[in-house]
Design an enzyme around this catalytic site. Structure first.
Site, PDB file in Angstrom:
ATOM      1  CG  HIS A   1      -1.997  -0.959   1.228  1.00 46.86           C
ATOM      2  ND1 HIS A   1      -3.192  -0.707   1.850  1.00 46.86           N
ATOM      3  CD2 HIS A   1      -2.109  -2.191   0.667  1.00 46.86           C
ATOM      4  CE1 HIS A   1      -4.001  -1.748   1.690  1.00 46.86           C
ATOM      5  NE2 HIS A   1      -3.356  -2.663   0.973  1.00 46.86           N
TER       6      HIS A   1
ATOM      7  CD  GLU B   1      -2.237   4.297   2.791  1.00 44.98           C
ATOM      8  OE1 GLU B   1      -3.443   4.545   2.980  1.00 44.98           O
ATOM      9  OE2 GLU B   1      -1.834   3.431   1.994  1.00 44.98           O
TER      10      GLU B   1
ATOM     11  CB  CYS C   1      -7.138  -0.040   4.780  1.00 41.53           C
ATOM     12  SG  CYS C   1      -5.429  -0.640   4.837  1.00 41.53           S
TER      13      CYS C   1
ATOM     14  CB  CYS D   1      -2.563   1.984   5.976  1.00 43.95           C
ATOM     15  SG  CYS D   1      -2.031   1.034   4.529  1.00 43.95           S
TER      16      CYS D   1
END
Length: 149
Positions: free
Chosen positions: A47, A49, A77, A80
């Site tokens: 991801h 992040e 999410c 993260c």
């Protein structure tokens, strides 16, 4: 946020969900950047992040990212959000809310949960319209078929 949007546009151009993130120190130095790379890397952890946090930790020489701000185009999410708490990021600035997976105020609020050992300041909606437009356009193209990506 503009650099995070650039990362999101680059992710879309590579066929990834257009999410971009950057980590900035309290002094304004950009120390980490990331864009979604789950498809390219075939990695569920890739991801934007997490990639930005990892680069920031390497550059700063510490997993403790005290005093930093993460700018990201889409609300993080749960995974993260947990990484933000664990890495001690001070502030989260995000663009578009995520009604299906957002855990920084929409479906839950992991980053401000008083039961945890660290909480973040959260600023929502910065660059939100452009972030949401990138996502809408990407998924509209995806629904029309893989040849348009």
């Amino acid at each position: 946020m503009e650099v995070a949007l650039e990362e999101a546009r680059a992710a879309a151009a590579a066929g990834e969900v257009p999410v971009g993130a950057v980590v900035v120190t309290a002094e304004g130095e950009l120390v980490g950047r990331g864009r979604n790379r789950r498809e390219r890397d075939q990695d569920p952890l890739a991801h934007a992040e997490l990639l930005a946090l990892g680069e920031a930790a390497r550059r700063l020489g510490s997993w403790r990212l005290v005093g930093t701000t993460l700018y990201v185009t889409l609300e993080p999410c749960a995974m993260c959000a947990g990484a933000l708490v664990q890495s001690r990021v001070a502030r989260l600035v995000y663009g578009a809310p995520d009604p299906k997976a957002g855990f920084c105020g929409t479906l839950g609020d992991l980053v401000r949960d008083p039961r945890l050992n660290h909480r973040l300041e959260v600023v929502a909606g910065v660059g939100g319209e452009e972030s949401a437009a990138l996502l809408r356009e990407f998924f509209a193209r995806l629904r029309r078929g893989p040849s348009v990506l």
